[in-house]
Each structure stands twice: as structure tokens, then as C-alpha cells.
Design a protein around this motif. Structure first.
Motif, PDB file in Angstrom:
ATOM      1  N   LEU A 160      -3.751  38.518 -73.657  1.00  0.00           N
ATOM      2  CA  LEU A 160      -2.743  38.800 -74.668  1.00  0.00           C
ATOM      3  C   LEU A 160      -3.118  39.955 -75.585  1.00  0.00           C
ATOM      4  CD1 LEU A 160      -1.711  35.218 -75.848  1.00  0.00           C
ATOM      5  CD2 LEU A 160      -0.354  36.828 -74.505  1.00  0.00           C
ATOM      6  N   TYR A 161      -4.401  40.259 -75.691  1.00  0.00           N
ATOM      7  CA  TYR A 161      -4.865  41.224 -76.688  1.00  0.00           C
ATOM      8  C   TYR A 161      -4.168  42.588 -76.586  1.00  0.00           C
ATOM      9  CZ  TYR A 161      -8.056  44.254 -79.281  1.00  0.00           C
ATOM     10  OH  TYR A 161      -8.582  45.171 -80.143  1.00  0.00           O
ATOM     11  N   PRO A 162      -4.146  43.258 -75.416  1.00  0.00           N
ATOM     12  CA  PRO A 162      -3.496  44.573 -75.357  1.00  0.00           C
ATOM     13  C   PRO A 162      -2.013  44.522 -75.713  1.00  0.00           C
ATOM     14  CG  PRO A 162      -4.862  44.205 -73.415  1.00  0.00           C
ATOM     15  CD  PRO A 162      -4.748  42.886 -74.117  1.00  0.00           C
ATOM     16  N   ALA A 163      -1.325  43.483 -75.242  1.00  0.00           N
ATOM     17  CA  ALA A 163       0.107  43.367 -75.538  1.00  0.00           C
ATOM     18  C   ALA A 163       0.335  43.127 -77.021  1.00  0.00           C
ATOM     19  CB  ALA A 163       0.720  42.237 -74.718  1.00  0.00           C
ATOM     20  N   LEU A 164      -0.522  42.311 -77.625  1.00  0.00           N
ATOM     21  CA  LEU A 164      -0.381  42.004 -79.044  1.00  0.00           C
ATOM     22  C   LEU A 164      -0.596  43.255 -79.897  1.00  0.00           C
ATOM     23  CD1 LEU A 164       0.229  39.595 -80.857  1.00  0.00           C
ATOM     24  CD2 LEU A 164      -2.227  39.177 -81.021  1.00  0.00           C
ATOM     25  N   LYS A 165      -1.581  44.062 -79.532  1.00  0.00           N
ATOM     26  CA  LYS A 165      -1.810  45.298 -80.275  1.00  0.00           C
ATOM     27  C   LYS A 165      -0.654  46.269 -80.089  1.00  0.00           C
ATOM     28  CE  LYS A 165      -5.555  47.277 -81.235  1.00  0.00           C
ATOM     29  NZ  LYS A 165      -6.848  47.978 -81.348  1.00  0.00           N
ATOM     30  N   LEU A 166      -0.116  46.320 -78.891  1.00  0.00           N
ATOM     31  CA  LEU A 166       0.995  47.223 -78.604  1.00  0.00           C
ATOM     32  C   LEU A 166       2.188  46.920 -79.507  1.00  0.00           C
ATOM     33  CD1 LEU A 166       1.967  49.495 -76.703  1.00  0.00           C
ATOM     34  CD2 LEU A 166       2.886  47.709 -75.215  1.00  0.00           C
ATOM     35  N   VAL A 167       2.391  45.648 -79.803  1.00  0.00           N
ATOM     36  CA  VAL A 167       3.509  45.238 -80.644  1.00  0.00           C
ATOM     37  C   VAL A 167       3.160  45.303 -82.128  1.00  0.00           C
ATOM     38  CG1 VAL A 167       5.012  43.309 -81.258  1.00  0.00           C
ATOM     39  CG2 VAL A 167       4.485  43.763 -78.854  1.00  0.00           C
ATOM     40  N   SER A 168       1.964  44.830 -82.477  1.00  0.00           N
ATOM     41  CA  SER A 168       1.621  44.653 -83.885  1.00  0.00           C
ATOM     42  C   SER A 168       1.318  45.954 -84.619  1.00  0.00           C
ATOM     43  CB  SER A 168       0.428  43.710 -84.023  1.00  0.00           C
ATOM     44  OG  SER A 168      -0.716  44.255 -83.397  1.00  0.00           O
ATOM     45  N   VAL A 169       0.671  46.910 -83.942  1.00  0.00           N
ATOM     46  CA  VAL A 169       0.274  48.130 -84.628  1.00  0.00           C
ATOM     47  C   VAL A 169       1.476  48.913 -85.165  1.00  0.00           C
ATOM     48  CG1 VAL A 169      -0.850  50.376 -84.342  1.00  0.00           C
ATOM     49  CG2 VAL A 169      -1.943  48.307 -83.460  1.00  0.00           C
ATOM     50  N   SER A 201      -8.804  40.100 -91.780  1.00  0.00           N
ATOM     51  CA  SER A 201      -9.081  39.733 -90.388  1.00  0.00           C
ATOM     52  C   SER A 201      -7.873  39.922 -89.486  1.00  0.00           C
ATOM     53  CB  SER A 201      -9.553  38.273 -90.322  1.00  0.00           C
ATOM     54  OG  SER A 201     -10.785  38.125 -90.993  1.00  0.00           O
ATOM     55  N   PHE A 202      -6.724  40.263 -90.062  1.00  0.00           N
ATOM     56  CA  PHE A 202      -5.537  40.603 -89.277  1.00  0.00           C
ATOM     57  C   PHE A 202      -5.427  42.111 -89.139  1.00  0.00           C
ATOM     58  CE2 PHE A 202      -4.768  36.383 -90.688  1.00  0.00           C
ATOM     59  CZ  PHE A 202      -3.899  35.788 -89.787  1.00  0.00           C
ATOM     60  N   PHE A 203      -5.594  42.815 -90.258  1.00  0.00           N
ATOM     61  CA  PHE A 203      -5.394  44.257 -90.256  1.00  0.00           C
ATOM     62  C   PHE A 203      -6.475  44.999 -89.472  1.00  0.00           C
ATOM     63  CE2 PHE A 203      -2.965  43.550 -94.354  1.00  0.00           C
ATOM     64  CZ  PHE A 203      -1.735  43.853 -93.800  1.00  0.00           C
ATOM     65  N   MET A 204      -7.738  44.724 -89.782  1.00  0.00           N
ATOM     66  CA  MET A 204      -8.797  45.513 -89.175  1.00  0.00           C
ATOM     67  C   MET A 204      -8.841  45.410 -87.648  1.00  0.00           C
ATOM     68  SD  MET A 204     -12.890  45.503 -89.431  1.00  0.00           S
ATOM     69  CE  MET A 204     -12.973  45.176 -91.171  1.00  0.00           C
ATOM     70  N   PRO A 205      -8.827  44.193 -87.070  1.00  0.00           N
ATOM     71  CA  PRO A 205      -8.862  44.140 -85.601  1.00  0.00           C
ATOM     72  C   PRO A 205      -7.688  44.861 -84.942  1.00  0.00           C
ATOM     73  CG  PRO A 205      -9.373  41.998 -86.536  1.00  0.00           C
ATOM     74  CD  PRO A 205      -8.891  42.850 -87.663  1.00  0.00           C
ATOM     75  N   ALA A 206      -6.555  44.864 -85.624  1.00  0.00           N
ATOM     76  CA  ALA A 206      -5.390  45.534 -85.041  1.00  0.00           C
ATOM     77  C   ALA A 206      -5.515  47.050 -85.107  1.00  0.00           C
ATOM     78  CB  ALA A 206      -4.118  45.100 -85.760  1.00  0.00           C
ATOM     79  N   LEU A 207      -6.277  47.553 -86.075  1.00  0.00           N
ATOM     80  CA  LEU A 207      -6.338  48.992 -86.295  1.00  0.00           C
ATOM     81  C   LEU A 207      -7.563  49.656 -85.680  1.00  0.00           C
ATOM     82  CD1 LEU A 207      -5.120  48.992 -90.008  1.00  0.00           C
ATOM     83  CD2 LEU A 207      -3.815  49.646 -87.979  1.00  0.00           C
ATOM     84  N   VAL A 208      -8.595  48.871 -85.373  1.00  0.00           N
ATOM     85  CA  VAL A 208      -9.777  49.430 -84.711  1.00  0.00           C
ATOM     86  C   VAL A 208      -9.437  49.668 -83.237  1.00  0.00           C
ATOM     87  CG1 VAL A 208     -12.142  48.942 -83.994  1.00  0.00           C
ATOM     88  CG2 VAL A 208     -11.409  48.376 -86.304  1.00  0.00           C
ATOM     89  N   PRO A 209      -9.846  50.793 -82.670  1.00  0.00           N
ATOM     90  CA  PRO A 209      -9.478  51.108 -81.288  1.00  0.00           C
ATOM     91  C   PRO A 209      -9.944  50.069 -80.270  1.00  0.00           C
ATOM     92  CG  PRO A 209     -10.359  53.041 -82.402  1.00  0.00           C
ATOM     93  CD  PRO A 209     -10.580  51.891 -83.318  1.00  0.00           C
ATOM     94  N   ARG A 210     -11.097  49.429 -80.518  1.00  0.00           N
ATOM     95  CA  ARG A 210     -11.631  48.418 -79.614  1.00  0.00           C
ATOM     96  C   ARG A 210     -11.470  47.020 -80.210  1.00  0.00           C
ATOM     97  NH1 ARG A 210     -17.701  49.954 -78.899  1.00  0.00           N
ATOM     98  NH2 ARG A 210     -17.657  48.092 -77.570  1.00  0.00           N
ATOM     99  N   TRP A 237      -2.455  34.106 -83.400  1.00  0.00           N
ATOM    100  CA  TRP A 237      -2.861  35.492 -83.627  1.00  0.00           C
ATOM    101  C   TRP A 237      -4.383  35.603 -83.631  1.00  0.00           C
ATOM    102  CZ3 TRP A 237      -0.910  40.435 -84.557  1.00  0.00           C
ATOM    103  CH2 TRP A 237      -1.798  41.322 -85.144  1.00  0.00           C
ATOM    104  N   MET A 238      -5.042  34.708 -84.356  1.00  0.00           N
ATOM    105  CA  MET A 238      -6.491  34.763 -84.468  1.00  0.00           C
ATOM    106  C   MET A 238      -7.146  34.648 -83.093  1.00  0.00           C
ATOM    107  SD  MET A 238      -7.239  35.081 -87.752  1.00  0.00           S
ATOM    108  CE  MET A 238      -8.794  34.341 -88.213  1.00  0.00           C
ATOM    109  N   ARG A 239      -6.675  33.716 -82.302  1.00  0.00           N
ATOM    110  CA  ARG A 239      -7.267  33.522 -80.966  1.00  0.00           C
ATOM    111  C   ARG A 239      -7.001  34.741 -80.078  1.00  0.00           C
ATOM    112  NH1 ARG A 239      -5.308  28.105 -81.923  1.00  0.00           N
ATOM    113  NH2 ARG A 239      -7.083  26.693 -82.213  1.00  0.00           N
ATOM    114  N   ALA A 240      -5.780  35.252 -80.121  1.00  0.00           N
ATOM    115  CA  ALA A 240      -5.432  36.390 -79.275  1.00  0.00           C
ATOM    116  C   ALA A 240      -6.224  37.633 -79.652  1.00  0.00           C
ATOM    117  CB  ALA A 240      -3.936  36.676 -79.365  1.00  0.00           C
ATOM    118  N   MET A 241      -6.577  37.765 -80.935  1.00  0.00           N
ATOM    119  CA  MET A 241      -7.329  38.926 -81.387  1.00  0.00           C
ATOM    120  C   MET A 241      -8.833  38.747 -81.239  1.00  0.00           C
ATOM    121  SD  MET A 241      -5.021  41.082 -82.105  1.00  0.00           S
ATOM    122  CE  MET A 241      -5.872  42.412 -82.944  1.00  0.00           C
TER     123      MET A 241
END
Length: 220
Positions: A2-11, A46-55, A75-79
Motif C-alpha cells: 500500500l505504501y507507494p499508492a498511499l504516497k501517490l494519493v497523500s502527497v 509522524s504523518f507529514f514526514m514519512p509522506a514527504l521523505v523520498p524513501r 495510515w500508520m501501518r501502511a506508512m
């Protein structure tokens, strides 16, 4: 996953709502292990930083975040957040052991050296876990400053507000010393906190944030 898809939507959503300003993102290693050491102003860090860091950044989060709001828990688990029971007497060492495995796998591990959110927006004394990690694994420490996140979700509120935020990354720091030495752990931790303070511009308080909260200071 889920991680790549979640970032694609959330960022894009985060950029639209909170207009994050990012500085120094090039300091985050593109591969290999690193410790992302940040100040802590809001639960939303813990929501903002993981979504904004490239890795992907792996964080440890207290179990309450996984048993309350189901959306937040998902969200926490997916990130990549890892659950920990802070009431367990071995919680601190369990967290460090989990972090070592993350770093050995060549991933990024996020840590808040203050140990808890700042009660008043100031930067508090760091706990020595960050030093133990870098001295044990050899992974570099990337100091980070979260800016303005406490205004998005002030203490005592549950609905995020619209306010611009910032994330400022510093240059990676490497250290030498003995992880078993209390003096070396304190020295390294203090150097990390100085780097975070330079990035954030916060007033530094040479006390642990948890002790201030426990004493009922700063209106907490």
C-alpha cells in the motif's frame, strides 16, 4: 504494497492543504541506512514526514495510535510505523532492537530524541537512544526540523487546521565512540540536539520534556 499508492494519493493532498516547504531534502541518503532524528511538535509529525521523505521512513509509535481511530491506524501501518507498548518495562530496548533490524536492512529509521511531543513548542533535552543507535550500527544521523505542525493540530484538538508547515533536513552526521559508554552516548545526543536546534530555531530547554509534562508546567 500500500505504501507507494498511499504516497501517490497523500502527497498531492498535503501540498494542496498545508503547502509544505521542504529544505535540504538532498541530505536524505538515496540508499543505505540512516537515522532520521527530528524534533516533535505534533502527533501529525509522524504523518507529514514519512509522506514527504523520498524513501520510506520506519517509525515506532505507541500502541494507542493503532487502537483508536481506524483510519489513523491504517495510515500508520501502511506508512511502515511499528507498534510498541510504552507501558511495557522493556519498551525502550524493544524499540532500539527493532530499529537496529531496520537499519541492518538498509532502511531509514525515524526517531524523536525528545521522547515525547514538546509541551510548549520549545526543544527539550534528547534521550540517548539516538546515540546508542548510531554508535551501534554506524548509520549516519540526519537531523530534521518540523516547522509549524503544532499549529495544524494544537494540543487538545482533534480536527486538523489549515496552516503551512515546513520540513528542514540537515547534513548527515557520523559519530565515533562506544555505545556502552554513558559519556559517549550523552555527547553524541547533545550534538544531534544542537543540529536540530540550529535547523528549527527553537529555544532549547536542558530538561526532559516528559518531566515538564509530569510537573504540569507550560499549561500541560
Amino acid at each position: 504494497m500500500l505504501y507507494p499508492a498511499l504516497k501517490l494519493v497523500s502527497v498531492p493532498v498535503m501540498h494542496a492543504l498545508w503547502r509544505p516547504r521542504m529544505e535540504g531534502r538532498e541530505h536524505v541518503p538515496t540508499h543505505g541506512p540512516a537515522i532520521i532524528a527530528s524534533n516533535h511538535l505534533s502527533v501529525l509529525d509522524s504523518f507529514f514526514m514519512p509522506a514527504l521523505v523520498p524513501r520510506m521512513v520506519r517509525f515506532v509509535a505507541k500502541k494507542e495510535y493503532f487502537t483508536g481511530n481506524p483510519v489513523a491506524a491504517a495510515w500508520m501501518r501502511a506508512m511502515g510505523a511499528m507498534e510498541i507498548d510504552r507501558e511495557n518495562v522493556s519498551a525502550a530496548q524493544d524499540m532500539l532492537d527493532a530499529a537496529v533490524e531496520v537499519l541492518k536492512a538498509g532502511e531509514l529509521f525515524g526517531i524523536y530524541p525528545e521522547g515525547t511531543r514538546s509541551p510548549d513548542g520549545r526543544l527539550y533535552r534528547g534521550k540517548v537512544g539516538v546515540a546508542w543507535l548510531t554508535l551501534t550500527t554506524g548509520a549516519p544521523v540526519v537531523p530534521v526540523a518540523m516547522l509549524g505542525t503544532q499549529k495544524v493540530l494544537p494540543p487538545g484538538t482533534s480536527v486538523p487546521r489549515l496552516h503551512s508547515i515546513g520540513v528542514r533536513f540537515g547534513e548527515p552526521m557520523t559519530f565515533t565512540g562506544d555505545a556502552g559508554s554513558a559519556r559517549d552516548r550523552r555527547r553524541v545526543t547533545d550534538e544531534v540536539m544542537v543540529a536540530i536546534q540550529r535547523l528549527s530555531g527553537q529555544e532549547y530547554v536542558p530538561r526532559y520534556a516528559a518531566s515538564v509534562k509530569g510537573a504540569g508546567e507550560a499549561g500541560v
